[in-house]
Design a protein around this motif. Structure first.
Motif, PDB file in Angstrom:
ATOM      1  N   VAL A   7     -16.822  -9.701 -10.557  1.00 16.19           N
ATOM      2  CA  VAL A   7     -17.029 -10.732 -11.555  1.00 16.19           C
ATOM      3  C   VAL A   7     -15.673 -11.319 -11.952  1.00 16.19           C
ATOM      4  CG1 VAL A   7     -16.968  -9.171 -13.550  1.00 16.19           C
ATOM      5  CG2 VAL A   7     -18.265 -11.288 -13.708  1.00 16.19           C
ATOM      6  N   ALA A   8     -15.655 -12.629 -12.161  1.00 17.21           N
ATOM      7  CA  ALA A   8     -14.424 -13.318 -12.549  1.00 17.21           C
ATOM      8  C   ALA A   8     -14.121 -13.073 -14.021  1.00 17.21           C
ATOM      9  CB  ALA A   8     -14.556 -14.815 -12.293  1.00 17.21           C
ATOM     10  N   VAL A   9     -12.833 -12.985 -14.333  1.00 16.90           N
ATOM     11  CA  VAL A   9     -12.387 -12.860 -15.719  1.00 16.90           C
ATOM     12  C   VAL A   9     -11.309 -13.907 -15.965  1.00 16.90           C
ATOM     13  CG1 VAL A   9     -12.984 -10.423 -16.032  1.00 16.90           C
ATOM     14  CG2 VAL A   9     -10.756 -11.012 -15.097  1.00 16.90           C
ATOM     15  N   GLU A  14      -5.499 -18.445 -17.142  1.00 16.96           N
ATOM     16  CA  GLU A  14      -5.315 -17.584 -15.982  1.00 16.96           C
ATOM     17  C   GLU A  14      -6.638 -16.931 -15.585  1.00 16.96           C
ATOM     18  OE1 GLU A  14      -1.148 -15.584 -16.192  1.00 16.96           O
ATOM     19  OE2 GLU A  14      -2.013 -15.611 -18.215  1.00 16.96           O
ATOM     20  N   ILE A  15      -6.847 -16.841 -14.283  1.00 19.25           N
ATOM     21  CA  ILE A  15      -8.111 -16.314 -13.762  1.00 19.25           C
ATOM     22  C   ILE A  15      -7.834 -15.155 -12.812  1.00 19.25           C
ATOM     23  CG2 ILE A  15     -10.156 -16.856 -12.388  1.00 19.25           C
ATOM     24  CD1 ILE A  15      -9.764 -19.788 -13.302  1.00 19.25           C
ATOM     25  N   GLY A  16      -8.695 -14.153 -12.890  1.00 18.81           N
ATOM     26  CA  GLY A  16      -8.645 -13.014 -11.978  1.00 18.81           C
ATOM     27  C   GLY A  16     -10.058 -12.505 -11.781  1.00 18.81           C
ATOM     28  N   TYR A  17     -10.179 -11.267 -11.366  1.00 17.20           N
ATOM     29  CA  TYR A  17     -11.517 -10.691 -11.244  1.00 17.20           C
ATOM     30  C   TYR A  17     -11.468  -9.175 -11.378  1.00 17.20           C
ATOM     31  CZ  TYR A  17     -10.546  -9.498  -6.313  1.00 17.20           C
ATOM     32  OH  TYR A  17     -10.013  -8.988  -5.158  1.00 17.20           O
ATOM     33  N   VAL A  18     -12.641  -8.619 -11.598  1.00  9.22           N
ATOM     34  CA  VAL A  18     -12.826  -7.180 -11.684  1.00  9.22           C
ATOM     35  C   VAL A  18     -13.831  -6.806 -10.601  1.00  9.22           C
ATOM     36  CG1 VAL A  18     -13.726  -5.311 -13.118  1.00  9.22           C
ATOM     37  CG2 VAL A  18     -12.365  -7.131 -14.159  1.00  9.22           C
ATOM     38  N   GLU A  19     -13.537  -5.731  -9.891  1.00  8.49           N
ATOM     39  CA  GLU A  19     -14.424  -5.267  -8.836  1.00  8.49           C
ATOM     40  C   GLU A  19     -14.800  -3.811  -9.083  1.00  8.49           C
ATOM     41  OE1 GLU A  19     -14.531  -4.932  -3.963  1.00  8.49           O
ATOM     42  OE2 GLU A  19     -12.721  -5.642  -4.956  1.00  8.49           O
ATOM     43  N   TYR A  20     -16.095  -3.523  -8.962  1.00 13.45           N
ATOM     44  CA  TYR A  20     -16.583  -2.151  -9.086  1.00 13.45           C
ATOM     45  C   TYR A  20     -17.092  -1.700  -7.726  1.00 13.45           C
ATOM     46  CZ  TYR A  20     -19.362   1.884 -10.462  1.00 13.45           C
ATOM     47  OH  TYR A  20     -19.881   3.149 -10.576  1.00 13.45           O
ATOM     48  N   GLU A  21     -16.486  -0.649  -7.193  1.00 16.46           N
ATOM     49  CA  GLU A  21     -16.906  -0.103  -5.907  1.00 16.46           C
ATOM     50  C   GLU A  21     -17.911   1.006  -6.162  1.00 16.46           C
ATOM     51  OE1 GLU A  21     -14.973   2.426  -2.385  1.00 16.46           O
ATOM     52  OE2 GLU A  21     -13.867   0.596  -2.889  1.00 16.46           O
ATOM     53  N   GLN A  22     -19.153   0.764  -5.782  1.00 12.82           N
ATOM     54  CA  GLN A  22     -20.236   1.693  -6.090  1.00 12.82           C
ATOM     55  C   GLN A  22     -20.102   3.026  -5.368  1.00 12.82           C
ATOM     56  OE1 GLN A  22     -24.214   0.027  -6.578  1.00 12.82           O
ATOM     57  NE2 GLN A  22     -23.337  -1.965  -6.081  1.00 12.82           N
ATOM     58  N   ALA A  23     -19.651   3.016  -4.140  1.00 11.70           N
ATOM     59  CA  ALA A  23     -19.565   4.251  -3.362  1.00 11.70           C
ATOM     60  C   ALA A  23     -18.594   5.252  -3.984  1.00 11.70           C
ATOM     61  CB  ALA A  23     -19.163   3.946  -1.927  1.00 11.70           C
ATOM     62  N   SER A  24     -17.436   4.772  -4.418  1.00  7.81           N
ATOM     63  CA  SER A  24     -16.421   5.671  -4.988  1.00  7.81           C
ATOM     64  C   SER A  24     -16.398   5.657  -6.512  1.00  7.81           C
ATOM     65  CB  SER A  24     -15.038   5.280  -4.468  1.00  7.81           C
ATOM     66  OG  SER A  24     -14.694   3.980  -4.912  1.00  7.81           O
ATOM     67  N   HIS A  88     -12.281 -13.229 -21.288  1.00 11.76           N
ATOM     68  CA  HIS A  88     -13.614 -13.782 -21.068  1.00 11.76           C
ATOM     69  C   HIS A  88     -14.132 -13.391 -19.689  1.00 11.76           C
ATOM     70  CE1 HIS A  88     -16.882 -16.697 -20.972  1.00 11.76           C
ATOM     71  NE2 HIS A  88     -16.397 -17.154 -19.837  1.00 11.76           N
ATOM     72  N   VAL A  89     -15.383 -12.941 -19.635  1.00 12.52           N
ATOM     73  CA  VAL A  89     -16.039 -12.657 -18.355  1.00 12.52           C
ATOM     74  C   VAL A  89     -16.793 -13.920 -17.954  1.00 12.52           C
ATOM     75  CG1 VAL A  89     -17.716 -11.235 -17.152  1.00 12.52           C
ATOM     76  CG2 VAL A  89     -16.256 -10.215 -18.910  1.00 12.52           C
ATOM     77  N   ASP A  90     -16.462 -14.468 -16.811  1.00 19.86           N
ATOM     78  CA  ASP A  90     -17.082 -15.704 -16.331  1.00 19.86           C
ATOM     79  C   ASP A  90     -18.164 -15.334 -15.308  1.00 19.86           C
ATOM     80  OD1 ASP A  90     -17.758 -18.255 -15.639  1.00 19.86           O
ATOM     81  OD2 ASP A  90     -15.696 -18.919 -15.293  1.00 19.86           O
ATOM     82  N   TRP A  91     -19.337 -14.998 -15.833  1.00 20.82           N
ATOM     83  CA  TRP A  91     -20.428 -14.484 -15.017  1.00 20.82           C
ATOM     84  C   TRP A  91     -20.847 -15.467 -13.922  1.00 20.82           C
ATOM     85  CZ3 TRP A  91     -21.523  -9.505 -15.837  1.00 20.82           C
ATOM     86  CH2 TRP A  91     -21.211  -8.947 -17.074  1.00 20.82           C
ATOM     87  N   SER A  92     -20.694 -16.765 -14.154  1.00 17.82           N
ATOM     88  CA  SER A  92     -21.193 -17.752 -13.191  1.00 17.82           C
ATOM     89  C   SER A  92     -20.158 -18.189 -12.153  1.00 17.82           C
ATOM     90  CB  SER A  92     -21.707 -18.991 -13.932  1.00 17.82           C
ATOM     91  OG  SER A  92     -20.652 -19.601 -14.635  1.00 17.82           O
ATOM     92  N   ARG A  93     -18.901 -17.792 -12.309  1.00 20.66           N
ATOM     93  CA  ARG A  93     -17.861 -18.208 -11.352  1.00 20.66           C
ATOM     94  C   ARG A  93     -17.927 -17.300 -10.125  1.00 20.66           C
ATOM     95  NH1 ARG A  93     -12.638 -20.744 -12.261  1.00 20.66           N
ATOM     96  NH2 ARG A  93     -13.157 -20.589 -14.467  1.00 20.66           N
TER      97      ARG A  93
END
Length: 96
Positions: A7-9, A14-24, A88-93
């Motif tokens: 999900v984009a933040v 400034e823009i970045g993102y957060v990633e959640y790896e389900q396996a680990s 801010h979490v940009d759910w739609s980006r």
């Protein structure tokens, strides 16, 4: 194989993102600004006491949520991130 959740933040312009790896069950923060990166990382590394809906419309219960435990936990904690950090979490980006 489970797909990672991304999900984009955004903080200011400034823009970045957060990633959640389900396996680990790990969280990766990608954000160029080091200070904002640290804020996001610290927030997502913490456990949170959050009031979540119960069975009825006015029924809430307080639970302890660890973002790394599941995608649903991660999403719940992200819904409160702006209020706690100003990020801010940009759910739609879309995130590639």
């Amino acid at each position: 194989m489970q797909e990672n959740f991304k999900v984009a933040v955004q903080y200011n312009d400034e823009i970045g993102y957060v990633e959640y790896e389900q396996a680990s069950k790990t969280i990766k923060v990608v954000f160029d600004n080091a200070a904002t990166h640290q804020i996001i990382e610290s927030y997502l590394a913490s456990e949170h006491r959050i009031r979540v809906p119960g069975e009825g419309l006015l029924d809430f219960k307080e639970v302890t949520i660890r973002p790394t435990e599941s995608v649903d936990n991660m999403k719940t904690v992200l819904t409160r991130m702006w209020e706690k950090t100003g990020v801010h979490v940009d759910w739609s980006r879309p995130v590639a």
